[in-house]
Write a protein that holds these residues in place. Sequence first.
Motif, PDB file in Angstrom:
ATOM      1  N   ARG B 182       5.197  16.307  -0.402  1.00 34.03           N
ATOM      2  CA  ARG B 182       3.749  16.511  -0.448  1.00 34.03           C
ATOM      3  C   ARG B 182       3.086  15.343  -1.153  1.00 34.03           C
ATOM      4  O   ARG B 182       1.896  15.117  -1.052  1.00 34.03           O
ATOM      5  N   ILE B 183       3.905  14.610  -1.934  1.00 33.64           N
ATOM      6  CA  ILE B 183       3.378  13.464  -2.683  1.00 33.64           C
ATOM      7  C   ILE B 183       4.224  12.239  -2.334  1.00 33.64           C
ATOM      8  O   ILE B 183       5.450  12.331  -2.244  1.00 33.64           O
ATOM      9  N   LEU B 184       3.550  11.123  -2.120  1.00 31.79           N
ATOM     10  CA  LEU B 184       4.274   9.861  -1.889  1.00 31.79           C
ATOM     11  C   LEU B 184       3.836   8.871  -2.964  1.00 31.79           C
ATOM     12  O   LEU B 184       2.641   8.648  -3.157  1.00 31.79           O
ATOM     13  N   ILE B 185       4.822   8.312  -3.674  1.00 30.25           N
ATOM     14  CA  ILE B 185       4.505   7.268  -4.648  1.00 30.25           C
ATOM     15  C   ILE B 185       4.925   5.940  -4.048  1.00 30.25           C
ATOM     16  O   ILE B 185       6.094   5.750  -3.709  1.00 30.25           O
ATOM     17  N   ALA B 186       3.979   5.035  -3.865  1.00 32.33           N
ATOM     18  CA  ALA B 186       4.285   3.719  -3.288  1.00 32.33           C
ATOM     19  C   ALA B 186       3.984   2.668  -4.343  1.00 32.33           C
ATOM     20  O   ALA B 186       2.832   2.459  -4.715  1.00 32.33           O
ATOM     21  N   ASP B 187       5.039   2.022  -4.857  1.00 27.71           N
ATOM     22  CA  ASP B 187       4.895   1.026  -5.917  1.00 27.71           C
ATOM     23  C   ASP B 187       4.926  -0.363  -5.291  1.00 27.71           C
ATOM     24  O   ASP B 187       5.978  -0.831  -4.873  1.00 27.71           O
ATOM     25  N   GLU B 188       3.791  -1.022  -5.240  1.00 28.33           N
ATOM     26  CA  GLU B 188       3.660  -2.351  -4.636  1.00 28.33           C
ATOM     27  C   GLU B 188       4.361  -2.397  -3.270  1.00 28.33           C
ATOM     28  O   GLU B 188       5.212  -3.259  -3.035  1.00 28.33           O
ATOM     29  N   PRO B 189       4.004  -1.508  -2.345  1.00 26.79           N
ATOM     30  CA  PRO B 189       4.775  -1.418  -1.099  1.00 26.79           C
ATOM     31  C   PRO B 189       4.627  -2.631  -0.195  1.00 26.79           C
ATOM     32  O   PRO B 189       5.443  -2.836   0.688  1.00 26.79           O
ATOM     33  N   THR B 190       3.590  -3.451  -0.406  1.00 25.15           N
ATOM     34  CA  THR B 190       3.376  -4.566   0.522  1.00 25.15           C
ATOM     35  C   THR B 190       3.405  -5.920  -0.164  1.00 25.15           C
ATOM     36  O   THR B 190       3.129  -6.944   0.451  1.00 25.15           O
ATOM     37  N   THR B 191       3.752  -5.944  -1.455  1.00 19.56           N
ATOM     38  CA  THR B 191       3.649  -7.188  -2.205  1.00 19.56           C
ATOM     39  C   THR B 191       4.603  -8.257  -1.693  1.00 19.56           C
ATOM     40  O   THR B 191       4.287  -9.442  -1.715  1.00 19.56           O
ATOM     41  N   ALA B 192       5.786  -7.840  -1.213  1.00 19.82           N
ATOM     42  CA  ALA B 192       6.756  -8.835  -0.763  1.00 19.82           C
ATOM     43  C   ALA B 192       6.527  -9.223   0.695  1.00 19.82           C
ATOM     44  O   ALA B 192       7.287  -9.994   1.251  1.00 19.82           O
ATOM     45  N   LEU B 193       5.489  -8.700   1.316  1.00 24.34           N
ATOM     46  CA  LEU B 193       5.310  -8.907   2.749  1.00 24.34           C
ATOM     47  C   LEU B 193       4.204  -9.917   3.044  1.00 24.34           C
ATOM     48  O   LEU B 193       3.302 -10.119   2.250  1.00 24.34           O
ATOM     49  N   ASP B 194       4.277 -10.515   4.240  1.00 31.30           N
ATOM     50  CA  ASP B 194       3.222 -11.400   4.681  1.00 31.30           C
ATOM     51  C   ASP B 194       1.974 -10.606   5.002  1.00 31.30           C
ATOM     52  O   ASP B 194       2.035  -9.406   5.266  1.00 31.30           O
ATOM     53  N   VAL B 195       0.854 -11.322   5.053  1.00 27.51           N
ATOM     54  CA  VAL B 195      -0.432 -10.629   5.143  1.00 27.51           C
ATOM     55  C   VAL B 195      -0.593  -9.834   6.445  1.00 27.51           C
ATOM     56  O   VAL B 195      -1.117  -8.722   6.423  1.00 27.51           O
ATOM     57  N   THR B 196      -0.087 -10.337   7.575  1.00 23.63           N
ATOM     58  CA  THR B 196      -0.252  -9.546   8.811  1.00 23.63           C
ATOM     59  C   THR B 196       0.692  -8.341   8.795  1.00 23.63           C
ATOM     60  O   THR B 196       0.339  -7.272   9.283  1.00 23.63           O
ATOM     61  N   THR B 197       1.882  -8.501   8.195  1.00 22.01           N
ATOM     62  CA  THR B 197       2.803  -7.376   8.060  1.00 22.01           C
ATOM     63  C   THR B 197       2.239  -6.356   7.083  1.00 22.01           C
ATOM     64  O   THR B 197       2.329  -5.149   7.291  1.00 22.01           O
ATOM     65  N   GLN B 198       1.633  -6.861   5.999  1.00 18.05           N
ATOM     66  CA  GLN B 198       1.002  -5.975   5.018  1.00 18.05           C
ATOM     67  C   GLN B 198      -0.050  -5.107   5.701  1.00 18.05           C
ATOM     68  O   GLN B 198      -0.103  -3.891   5.482  1.00 18.05           O
ATOM     69  N   ALA B 199      -0.858  -5.729   6.554  1.00 20.61           N
ATOM     70  CA  ALA B 199      -1.908  -4.982   7.252  1.00 20.61           C
ATOM     71  C   ALA B 199      -1.283  -3.868   8.101  1.00 20.61           C
ATOM     72  O   ALA B 199      -1.788  -2.746   8.134  1.00 20.61           O
ATOM     73  N   GLN B 200      -0.163  -4.182   8.771  1.00 16.77           N
ATOM     74  CA  GLN B 200       0.502  -3.169   9.596  1.00 16.77           C
ATOM     75  C   GLN B 200       0.995  -2.004   8.746  1.00 16.77           C
ATOM     76  O   GLN B 200       0.847  -0.843   9.113  1.00 16.77           O
ATOM     77  N   ILE B 201       1.619  -2.314   7.580  1.00 16.44           N
ATOM     78  CA  ILE B 201       2.173  -1.257   6.731  1.00 16.44           C
ATOM     79  C   ILE B 201       1.053  -0.409   6.121  1.00 16.44           C
ATOM     80  O   ILE B 201       1.152   0.820   6.046  1.00 16.44           O
ATOM     81  N   LEU B 202      -0.050  -1.049   5.716  1.00 16.41           N
ATOM     82  CA  LEU B 202      -1.163  -0.282   5.159  1.00 16.41           C
ATOM     83  C   LEU B 202      -1.750   0.656   6.210  1.00 16.41           C
ATOM     84  O   LEU B 202      -2.058   1.818   5.926  1.00 16.41           O
ATOM     85  N   ASP B 203      -1.884   0.152   7.443  1.00 15.26           N
ATOM     86  CA  ASP B 203      -2.384   1.007   8.521  1.00 15.26           C
ATOM     87  C   ASP B 203      -1.455   2.196   8.743  1.00 15.26           C
ATOM     88  O   ASP B 203      -1.907   3.319   8.957  1.00 15.26           O
ATOM     89  N   LEU B 204      -0.138   1.926   8.677  1.00 17.23           N
ATOM     90  CA  LEU B 204       0.844   2.995   8.862  1.00 17.23           C
ATOM     91  C   LEU B 204       0.699   4.049   7.767  1.00 17.23           C
ATOM     92  O   LEU B 204       0.683   5.251   8.038  1.00 17.23           O
ATOM     93  N   LEU B 205       0.585   3.582   6.500  1.00 14.07           N
ATOM     94  CA  LEU B 205       0.455   4.529   5.390  1.00 14.07           C
ATOM     95  C   LEU B 205      -0.783   5.396   5.567  1.00 14.07           C
ATOM     96  O   LEU B 205      -0.758   6.605   5.348  1.00 14.07           O
ATOM     97  N   ARG B 206      -1.875   4.773   5.990  1.00 10.43           N
ATOM     98  CA  ARG B 206      -3.112   5.514   6.190  1.00 10.43           C
ATOM     99  C   ARG B 206      -2.955   6.572   7.283  1.00 10.43           C
ATOM    100  O   ARG B 206      -3.386   7.696   7.158  1.00 10.43           O
ATOM    101  N   LYS B 207      -2.288   6.160   8.381  1.00 15.50           N
ATOM    102  CA  LYS B 207      -2.099   7.065   9.521  1.00 15.50           C
ATOM    103  C   LYS B 207      -1.224   8.255   9.098  1.00 15.50           C
ATOM    104  O   LYS B 207      -1.556   9.414   9.367  1.00 15.50           O
ATOM    105  N   LEU B 208      -0.129   7.947   8.394  1.00 19.17           N
ATOM    106  CA  LEU B 208       0.786   9.017   7.969  1.00 19.17           C
ATOM    107  C   LEU B 208       0.092   9.985   7.029  1.00 19.17           C
ATOM    108  O   LEU B 208       0.280  11.193   7.104  1.00 19.17           O
ATOM    109  N   GLN B 209      -0.724   9.423   6.141  1.00 19.33           N
ATOM    110  CA  GLN B 209      -1.405  10.285   5.188  1.00 19.33           C
ATOM    111  C   GLN B 209      -2.328  11.265   5.903  1.00 19.33           C
ATOM    112  O   GLN B 209      -2.347  12.451   5.591  1.00 19.33           O
TER     113      GLN B 209
END
Lengths: 346, 346
Positions: B182-209
């Motif tokens: 019911r709770i997801l803790i994401a600690d710097e989930p995109t910091t190691a990623l490139d900016v276009t990959t980061q955008a994809q992962i953030l979109d995914l997190l938003r969609k899943l939420q």
Amino acid sequence: MTAEPQTILEVEGLRKWFPISRGLLRRVVGHVRAVDDVTFSIKHGETLSLVGESGCGKTTTSRCILRALTPTDGAIRFRTETGEQVDVAKLPKAGLRPLRRQMQMIFQDPFSSLNPRMTITDIIAEPLLVNGVRDLETRRRRVRELLDLVQLPAAYMNRFPHAFSGGQRQRIGIARALALNPALIVADEPVSALDVSVQAQVVNLLLDLQDRLGLSYLFVAHDLSVVKHVSDRVAVMYVGKIVELAPTADLFTRPRHPYTEALLSAVPVPDPRRRTGRIVPLGEVADPANPPSGCHFHPRCRYAVERCRVEIPALRPMADDHLARCHLAEELNLAGVQEGHPPATT
Amino acid sequence: MAEPILSVRRLCTWFHQDEGIVRAVDGASFDLEPGHTLGIVGESGCGKSVTARSILRIVERPGRVESGEILLRRPDGSVVDLVKLDGQGREMREVRGGEIGYVFQEPMSSLSSFHTIGNQLIEAIRLHSDMSKKAARDRAVELLTLVGIPRPAQRVDSYSFELSGGLRQRVMIALALAAEPRILIADEPTTALDVTTQAQILDLLRKLQAEQGLAVILITHDMGVIAEMADDVVVMYLGRDVEQGPVETIFHDPAHPYTRSLLQSIPSVLAEPRSRLRTIEGSIPHPYARPAGCPFHPRCADAIAGRCDRSLPEPTHLGARHAVSCFLYGGSGVPALPAGLLERAE
């Protein structure tokens, strides 16, 4: 009237291919085309930024310019203090030393780029010693000058790197780079390991030093926001090639390559009122060992047409100093970022 | 205001080291509402990651949760204090990975390279349910589809080193969702990623939420990511929550001097080219040299002499959901203990 500033560096047709060898005889079966036909120039006192994602060849390009790597092909013409142009790419190793004095590097990681067993004085004075400044007092005087230049108290001279924070270490790295009065500084991600509040101080320091000392910067970075703050012109790289090169304001407001558009829209803007639709390129960055046919970006490009699959586009002039490597550059009306200060600074 | 699903109250997590005590988290309080994204933002050493690890009860020695409450509200209305549970005990193991899923920064080191991603997923699924191996494998493929991994039926048998950084982070998210938390803790989930990959992962997190009604704690140093993702924001400095409120308030009506200066010092793609950044004086204090009183006072332009350096400000409510710990807004304070006293008392 001042004359048009001379170029300090001209890179032409630069290539760096790394061989891939397989099997018992280590036969070369292919090449990673890390840098593939890169051309640009930097004027005196100018900052050119190379941006792109991991593996795009921006760091390899900067290492070739310093001859930390020997280029596979191409010319790197550097204008020395005396005004003559020297091709760094073709120089024998021995001929490089006098040039290295004039081009220096600032590294990304302030924790691993300083020797933990040397004092700050020894670290900053080492380039002086290597270049024949024998007198201890002269070296110490110069170290004091340099610490003052990077705004560190001279009282720190005899401390070791562990006593300093990340931002202070980066200042020490900058002082070392400036020790021999270089004309060109290659800075590879100089602020990306720093915290926001410290990053701002180092960005300002780099801008101030450029104004005071007339330095030219080749700034390698992945963070487009930092790039916006430091650059006169920006070159965007993708899979070993420059896909767009333009004056900073132009590139950010009116990009001419779909990859630049996607990069710009992927940057998270620190303003919750600007949560607008992003253009996220499909899939992953292409493999430089096996790049796609035609335009390397076509599999991820939302505008791609048949021609992009077969024909490699050339880097073509659009308008005022604006170059783009896209077949459709004239037809597309791509979105940039809007000018103006972020509301947060009000 | 819905009842919070997770409430952290005056959490203190300290590290007992030979040189002294590092108060990594020192009295942080905040609430996570169901279906919301709570952004925790701050620079290195502010305690944001240790807060996450305290909630999951995986703080490594010599650190330990010293005091405070971490209240998890169950769907049946019961409340459990995670601080009171045994960190290695059965009940906590069921919460960790079961009710609370987590994603860390390093997708390379968080996945095993000896097991296929399918087997790792199956293990996680079966740990928190009594599914058969066959059913768990089908569920694993389903999870990989959910997080947008192409060709999931084949990828389920690959190893983590065969995947790119972006895909690995998607696998990490699939693992975190394996037990339907019911709770997801994401600690710097995109910091190691490139900016276009980061955008994809953030979109995914938003969609899943949105799809799963998850409550998310998003920990990052990047104000841009916070602005894009968070509903509510907690700003931390040296182990304390200095300000918290809805994202709109934090970015457009910030109250704490630290929040304001932090926002002003972020480089922005919207800035004028070659413009200097506003800076915060000094740097983050060394953990052993924690300032007395308000931890920000030595760097604060508005510090009140004799008050900010003497006592620690308590949160003052400026709105229903907006709270700031700063004497500029009145409020009470607790006298700060003389530096070193606590350490001696130990």
